[in-house]
Design a protein around this motif. Structure first.
Motif, PDB file in Angstrom:
ATOM      1  N   ARG A 220       2.622  14.772 106.074  1.00 47.06           N
ATOM      2  CA  ARG A 220       3.263  16.092 106.161  1.00 47.06           C
ATOM      3  C   ARG A 220       3.025  16.906 104.895  1.00 47.06           C
ATOM      4  O   ARG A 220       2.770  18.113 104.951  1.00 47.06           O
ATOM      5  CB  ARG A 220       4.768  15.928 106.404  1.00 47.06           C
ATOM      6  N   THR A 221       3.117  16.238 103.746  1.00 47.05           N
ATOM      7  CA  THR A 221       2.907  16.954 102.487  1.00 47.05           C
ATOM      8  C   THR A 221       1.467  17.419 102.366  1.00 47.05           C
ATOM      9  O   THR A 221       1.205  18.574 101.991  1.00 47.05           O
ATOM     10  CB  THR A 221       3.277  16.051 101.299  1.00 47.05           C
ATOM     11  N   ALA A 222       0.512  16.547 102.672  1.00 41.66           N
ATOM     12  CA  ALA A 222      -0.897  16.927 102.580  1.00 41.66           C
ATOM     13  C   ALA A 222      -1.214  18.082 103.522  1.00 41.66           C
ATOM     14  O   ALA A 222      -1.927  19.026 103.150  1.00 41.66           O
ATOM     15  CB  ALA A 222      -1.785  15.720 102.887  1.00 41.66           C
ATOM     16  N   ARG A 223      -0.666  18.040 104.730  1.00 38.86           N
ATOM     17  CA  ARG A 223      -0.921  19.120 105.676  1.00 38.86           C
ATOM     18  C   ARG A 223      -0.232  20.414 105.249  1.00 38.86           C
ATOM     19  O   ARG A 223      -0.791  21.508 105.408  1.00 38.86           O
ATOM     20  CB  ARG A 223      -0.464  18.701 107.070  1.00 38.86           C
ATOM     21  N   ALA A 224       0.970  20.289 104.711  1.00 36.35           N
ATOM     22  CA  ALA A 224       1.690  21.488 104.266  1.00 36.35           C
ATOM     23  C   ALA A 224       0.939  22.199 103.151  1.00 36.35           C
ATOM     24  O   ALA A 224       0.985  23.428 103.042  1.00 36.35           O
ATOM     25  CB  ALA A 224       3.094  21.113 103.793  1.00 36.35           C
TER      26      ALA A 224
ATOM     27  N   VAL B  61       0.422   6.712 111.989  1.00 32.81           N
ATOM     28  CA  VAL B  61       1.746   7.342 111.993  1.00 32.81           C
ATOM     29  C   VAL B  61       1.753   8.602 112.842  1.00 32.81           C
ATOM     30  O   VAL B  61       2.800   9.272 112.969  1.00 32.81           O
ATOM     31  CB  VAL B  61       2.215   7.697 110.557  1.00 32.81           C
ATOM     32  N   GLU B  62       0.635   8.961 113.434  1.00 35.71           N
ATOM     33  CA  GLU B  62       0.506  10.244 114.122  1.00 35.71           C
ATOM     34  C   GLU B  62       1.576  10.425 115.205  1.00 35.71           C
ATOM     35  O   GLU B  62       2.097  11.543 115.398  1.00 35.71           O
ATOM     36  CB  GLU B  62      -0.878  10.372 114.733  1.00 35.71           C
ATOM     37  N   ALA B  63       1.921   9.357 115.911  1.00 35.05           N
ATOM     38  CA  ALA B  63       2.915   9.461 116.988  1.00 35.05           C
ATOM     39  C   ALA B  63       4.282   9.878 116.470  1.00 35.05           C
ATOM     40  O   ALA B  63       5.107  10.411 117.233  1.00 35.05           O
ATOM     41  CB  ALA B  63       3.030   8.138 117.737  1.00 35.05           C
ATOM     42  N   LEU B  64       4.563   9.654 115.184  1.00 34.86           N
ATOM     43  CA  LEU B  64       5.875   9.961 114.616  1.00 34.86           C
ATOM     44  C   LEU B  64       5.956  11.376 114.053  1.00 34.86           C
ATOM     45  O   LEU B  64       7.053  11.831 113.688  1.00 34.86           O
ATOM     46  CB  LEU B  64       6.195   8.979 113.496  1.00 34.86           C
ATOM     47  N   LEU B  65       4.828  12.075 113.994  1.00 35.15           N
ATOM     48  CA  LEU B  65       4.818  13.392 113.339  1.00 35.15           C
ATOM     49  C   LEU B  65       5.230  14.506 114.294  1.00 35.15           C
ATOM     50  O   LEU B  65       5.137  14.377 115.501  1.00 35.15           O
ATOM     51  CB  LEU B  65       3.415  13.666 112.788  1.00 35.15           C
TER      52      LEU B  65
ATOM     53  N   ALA C  42       7.808   7.764 125.151  1.00 32.90           N
ATOM     54  CA  ALA C  42       6.402   8.102 124.923  1.00 32.90           C
ATOM     55  C   ALA C  42       6.018   7.892 123.458  1.00 32.90           C
ATOM     56  O   ALA C  42       4.940   7.363 123.159  1.00 32.90           O
ATOM     57  CB  ALA C  42       6.146   9.553 125.340  1.00 32.90           C
ATOM     58  N   VAL C  43       6.899   8.291 122.545  1.00 33.65           N
ATOM     59  CA  VAL C  43       6.617   8.118 121.118  1.00 33.65           C
ATOM     60  C   VAL C  43       6.559   6.631 120.773  1.00 33.65           C
ATOM     61  O   VAL C  43       5.666   6.183 120.048  1.00 33.65           O
ATOM     62  CB  VAL C  43       7.674   8.836 120.258  1.00 33.65           C
ATOM     63  N   ARG C  44       7.515   5.857 121.312  1.00 28.91           N
ATOM     64  CA  ARG C  44       7.540   4.426 121.011  1.00 28.91           C
ATOM     65  C   ARG C  44       6.258   3.754 121.510  1.00 28.91           C
ATOM     66  O   ARG C  44       5.645   2.970 120.788  1.00 28.91           O
ATOM     67  CB  ARG C  44       8.766   3.772 121.651  1.00 28.91           C
TER      68      ARG C  44
END
Length: 493
Positions: free
Chosen positions: A385-389, A489-493, A349-351
């Motif tokens: 990830r950093t921006a969201r964190a 990149v959303e699918a990889l998060l 599904a991610v791929r």
């Protein structure tokens, strides 16, 4: 009759140093360079695996006219930036570039640069890191040397952890104590770096022990390590077995620097079969979660509010590591994508979701997909990830879409000569292709100057409007605000 050089002297806490005035091309500003000023004693002998120790004062004027020794030995051939190796033991030094040497009332903002190189290579002696363009625009610039590889970051029983990180801290302490004498303001320090240097400044942002040393962060293509304790110990054990010594300070101290480097390189070799593991687990040598300086992974630290009072700019290029697989494009085209991407352990599904979100990349071929996936997992997902964190903490995001005409991609390191506005520097066109656009350097450099001076690079903050940012690309659309620039990149998060 040849005119003698225009020397200039500044008093530091350890002693007086002699630098050299230079003209800044295209402006009326003069800039002074002070090279190879030691901020700590040479990390050799009993200090080899020790925390940095304060430098001994010197009685006379010390020449700071040539680059100091670098921790990099030889050319490992892994960076795209001219980063020379300089022989010698005293590798813990700083370079200072300033338009106001000796003017303690100038109080100019300060940019401190930490070089990249995967934490195993790189050099502060690069001509690209000369701060003359920042000096032209009223910013004092400093570059810091630090220990690399196993000497700087390897887990060693009986030795302090994260010695390279401790070097960064010692260099920043030097800035706090001395930069006023060079016309800088110790209360207006921005730390910046690219690749491992970008990871370094993000690591420092997440460290409670470092918070008093800087006031803003600019991370270009930051590659965080956050090496887990068990992984650090496992690599140390492999090194000990390879070298035939106990995995202790005494054991590693009994082996020459050359032998340690040889073992490190042998155990760190990468190929496509091992790339998936490295991409998923991160770099094997670098800042480690040691329970002392670094108590938890950086994203967790940021999510808990560490560094929330400090503005941050971070971003990445669109194709950081595409070059790593370009020369294998003709072979990779015959491998089914599902098989080619298997080492990265993506679910079906991610791929599918990832490939659907990256159709323009898929259309360029399998090598482009592989290069983009490596780029996304190592760099671009980290931006999100950093921006969201960080939540509401002031954060700005950018991406570099300018494609090198030599590599036909927005490759790793391509942002550095634009950031430093040094397009006339050596071998820049070997990375960018001929005639890189000055208008793009004007935009990227101006954003950096604005951030260092005001804490705002000039576009909508991600922290104010999530998923917002700016894309830097070829003229005429040199700088364009956008929303969802990292949606692929959303699918990889």
């Amino acid at each position: 009759m040849t005119e003698s050089p225009a020397y200039v002297e500044v008093q530091t806490r350890a002693g007086r140093v002699r630098g050299l005035w230079r003209d800044v091309a295209g402006s009326s500003v003069r800039s002074a360079s002070f090279l190879g000023i030691p901020f700590a004693q040479a990390p050799v002998g009993e200090l080899r695996f020790a925390a940095p120790r304060a430098v001994e004062p010197w009685p006379d004027v010390r020449d700071a006219l040539e680059q100091g020794a670098t921790a990099q030995r030889g050319d490992p051939g892994i960076t795209l930036i001219p980063e020379p190796s300089v022989a010698g033991d005293s590798t813990l030094n700083v370079n200072v570039f300033t338009p106001a040497p000796g003017d303690t009332t100038a109080k100019l903002p300060v940019l401190v640069w930490i070089h990249g190189g995967g934490y195993v290579a790189g050099s502060p002696a690069s001509p690209w890191y000369d701060g003359r363009a920042f000096n032209r625009d009223g910013v004092v610039t400093v570059s810091i040397g630090y220990r690399l590889g196993f000497d700087g970051f390897g887990h060693i029983d009986g030795a302090p952890s994260n010695r390279g990180v401790r070097d960064w801290l010692a260099g920043l302490e030097w800035v706090q104590q001395n930069i006023t004498a060079f016309g800088g303001d110790p209360s207006r320090v921005t730390i910046a770096g690219q690749s491992a240097g970008g990871g370094a400044v993000l690591t420092l942002l997440g460290m409670p022990a470092a918070q008093h040393l800087f006031h803003g962060v600019y991370a270009l293509s930051g590659a965080l390590a956050d090496v887990a304790p068990e992984r650090a110990r496992a690599f140390s054990a492999k090194m000990a077995r390879e070298l035939g010594v106990p995995a202790t300070r005494d054991g590693f101290s009994s082996v020459s620097e050359e032998d340690v480097l040889a073992a490190q390189r042998k155990l760190s070799q990468l190929d496509l079969s091992s790339m998936g593991e490295t991409v998923d687990e991160g770099l094997g040598l670098g800042p480690a979660v040691d329970g002392d300086l670094i108590t938890r992974p950086t994203a967790q630290s940021l999510a808990q509010g560490v560094g929330a009072d400090k503005p941050l700019v971070l971003g990445a290029t669109d194709d950081e590591f595409s070059m790593a697989v370009q020369d294998q494009a003709s072979k990779l085209r015959w491998i089914p994508l599902a098989l080619l991407l298997r080492p990265f352990k993506l679910t079906s599904a991610v791929r599918r979701g990832y490939l659907a979100a990256n159709r323009p990349v898929v259309a360029r071929g399998h090598a482009a997909v592989l290069g983009r996936l490596i780029t996304d997992k190592m760099f671009r997902t980290g931006v999100v990830r950093t921006a969201r964190a960080r939540g509401a903490a002031p954060t700005w995001v950018y991406r570099i879409a300018f494609r090198s005409t030599k590599f036909d991609a927005a490759v790793h390191c391509i942002d550095v000569p634009f950031f430093f506005d040094c397009l006339d520097g050596p071998v820049v066109d070997a990375l960018t292709g001929p005639h890189p656009p000055q208008a793009l350097a004007d935009a990227i450099h101006a954003a950096a100057v604005a951030f260092v001076k005001t804490g705002d690079p000039g576009w909508t903050a991600w922290s104010a409007v999530p998923d917002s940012g700016v894309v830097f690309s070829a003229p005429p659309a040199t700088q364009t605000e956008e929303t969802g620039g990292f949606a692929s990149v959303e699918a990889l998060l």
